[in-house]
Scaffold this motif. Structure first.
Motif, PDB file in Angstrom:
ATOM      1  N   VAL A 166       0.822  -1.065  -0.011  1.00 35.68           N
ATOM      2  CA  VAL A 166      -0.051   0.034   0.104  1.00 35.68           C
ATOM      3  C   VAL A 166       0.799   1.213   0.036  1.00 35.68           C
ATOM      4  CG1 VAL A 166      -1.631   1.343   1.177  1.00 35.68           C
ATOM      5  CG2 VAL A 166      -1.703  -1.079   1.234  1.00 35.68           C
ATOM      6  N   VAL A 167       0.704   2.381  -1.029  1.00 35.88           N
ATOM      7  CA  VAL A 167       1.375   3.419  -1.123  1.00 35.88           C
ATOM      8  C   VAL A 167       0.341   4.580  -0.802  1.00 35.88           C
ATOM      9  CG1 VAL A 167       2.945   4.795  -2.535  1.00 35.88           C
ATOM     10  CG2 VAL A 167       3.037   2.190  -2.627  1.00 35.88           C
ATOM     11  N   ASP A 168       0.931   5.511  -0.164  1.00 37.33           N
ATOM     12  CA  ASP A 168      -0.265   6.931   0.176  1.00 37.33           C
ATOM     13  C   ASP A 168       0.679   7.823  -0.339  1.00 37.33           C
ATOM     14  OD1 ASP A 168      -2.251   5.458   1.343  1.00 37.33           O
ATOM     15  OD2 ASP A 168      -1.332   5.663   3.518  1.00 37.33           O
ATOM     16  N   GLY A 169      -0.057   8.828  -0.849  1.00 37.07           N
ATOM     17  CA  GLY A 169       0.419  10.150  -1.383  1.00 37.07           C
ATOM     18  C   GLY A 169      -0.550  11.174  -1.996  1.00 37.07           C
ATOM     19  N   ILE A 170      -0.249  12.073  -3.091  1.00 33.69           N
ATOM     20  CA  ILE A 170      -0.927  13.111  -3.210  1.00 33.69           C
ATOM     21  C   ILE A 170      -1.090  12.720  -4.732  1.00 33.69           C
ATOM     22  CG2 ILE A 170      -1.229  15.708  -3.671  1.00 33.69           C
ATOM     23  CD1 ILE A 170       0.661  15.887  -0.940  1.00 33.69           C
ATOM     24  N   GLY A 171      -2.397  12.602  -5.234  1.00 25.25           N
ATOM     25  CA  GLY A 171      -2.775  12.657  -6.569  1.00 25.25           C
ATOM     26  C   GLY A 171      -2.488  13.616  -7.542  1.00 25.25           C
ATOM     27  N   ARG A 172      -2.871  13.509  -8.714  1.00 25.35           N
ATOM     28  CA  ARG A 172      -2.800  14.428  -9.648  1.00 25.35           C
ATOM     29  C   ARG A 172      -3.553  15.743  -9.507  1.00 25.35           C
ATOM     30  NH1 ARG A 172      -2.176  11.413 -15.573  1.00 25.35           N
ATOM     31  NH2 ARG A 172      -0.704   9.987 -14.665  1.00 25.35           N
ATOM     32  N   ARG A 173      -4.459  15.866  -8.808  1.00 26.69           N
ATOM     33  CA  ARG A 173      -5.535  17.023  -8.420  1.00 26.69           C
ATOM     34  C   ARG A 173      -5.264  17.279  -7.081  1.00 26.69           C
ATOM     35  NH1 ARG A 173     -11.000  15.135 -11.831  1.00 26.69           N
ATOM     36  NH2 ARG A 173      -9.914  14.642 -13.758  1.00 26.69           N
ATOM     37  N   GLY A 174      -4.337  17.046  -6.398  1.00 24.27           N
ATOM     38  CA  GLY A 174      -4.133  17.622  -5.096  1.00 24.27           C
ATOM     39  C   GLY A 174      -4.800  16.653  -4.113  1.00 24.27           C
ATOM     40  N   GLU A 175      -5.485  15.492  -4.233  1.00 27.59           N
ATOM     41  CA  GLU A 175      -6.255  15.083  -3.097  1.00 27.59           C
ATOM     42  C   GLU A 175      -5.309  13.807  -2.799  1.00 27.59           C
ATOM     43  OE1 GLU A 175      -6.614  12.527  -7.033  1.00 27.59           O
ATOM     44  OE2 GLU A 175      -6.921  14.753  -6.331  1.00 27.59           O
TER      45      GLU A 175
END
Length: 111
Positions: free
Chosen positions: A86-95
């Motif tokens: 599982v990888v968490d981060g910030i998507g392309r639209r900032g979410e």
């Protein structure tokens, strides 16, 4: 008698030509030949091998690379299980986004 010598010489030339025409593959191992007072001694070294076997799963580094390629900013591996990473981060639209990758070769995306 000269015919026998001529045939042997021709055969030797053919063999030498065939051996020089064969493509030479680069060798990954070493072969050392020592000639000393006790006669010739040949030493063969195996290619370098790691002490462990690669099991073909998805490593943390591969999971982070995959997340970057999918457009995730600042990814971080939050958990590693037997079947998934599982990888968490910030998507392309900032979410805030969670990416699940299978823990097998190629890191395929699960969800």
């Amino acid at each position: 008698m000269t015919r026998v010598v001529d045939k042997r010489l021709a055969a030797a030339l053919v063999v030498a030509g065939v051996l020089t025409a064969l493509p030479s593959a680069p060798l990954a191992q070493g072969l050392d030949l020592y000639i000393g007072p006790g006669g010739p001694d040949v030493e063969y070294r195996e290619p370098y091998r790691r002490d462990y076997e690669w099991r073909g799963g998805c490593s943390q580094r591969q999971a982070l690379r995959r997340a970057y390629r999918l457009g995730m900013r600042d990814p971080a591996v939050t958990s590693i299980g037997r079947r998934q990473i599982v990888v968490d981060g910030i998507g392309r639209r900032g979410e805030y986004t969670t990416l699940r990758l299978a823990n097998r070769e190629g890191c395929p995306r699960i969800g």
